[in-house]
Motif scaffolding. Sequence first.
Motif, PDB file in Angstrom:
ATOM      1  N   HIS A   6      26.395  73.460  46.221  1.00 29.03           N
ATOM      2  CA  HIS A   6      27.127  73.485  47.223  1.00 29.03           C
ATOM      3  C   HIS A   6      27.320  74.497  48.062  1.00 29.03           C
ATOM      4  O   HIS A   6      26.671  75.301  49.015  1.00 29.03           O
ATOM      5  N   TYR A   7      27.571  76.028  47.517  1.00 29.38           N
ATOM      6  CA  TYR A   7      27.913  77.171  47.567  1.00 29.38           C
ATOM      7  C   TYR A   7      27.034  78.002  47.498  1.00 29.38           C
ATOM      8  O   TYR A   7      27.573  78.858  48.918  1.00 29.38           O
ATOM      9  N   ARG A   8      25.844  77.515  46.913  1.00 30.13           N
ATOM     10  CA  ARG A   8      25.080  78.597  47.544  1.00 30.13           C
ATOM     11  C   ARG A   8      24.168  78.488  48.598  1.00 30.13           C
ATOM     12  O   ARG A   8      23.266  79.172  49.430  1.00 30.13           O
TER      13      ARG A   8
END
Length: 71
Positions: A6-8
């Motif tokens: 999700h962060y990527r």
Amino acid sequence: MNLLIHYRIVAVVVFVTLCSIILLGRYLARHKGTYLTNEAKGAEDAPDADTAIINAEGSQVNAEEKKEYFI
């Protein structure tokens, strides 16, 4: 592991958005809609447009027409 994905995705979306804003800003800055005109010199002193063109320096009123050659 799922949180890292999700962060990527968020990082990629933010990066693409910033790049798009930068490119759009550069495009709009370069294409402002202004243009240069090549007015006849001496047009400020002439009473009308026809007189300005006739009396202009480098006037093409009596210029010979360009010839085209087709091969």
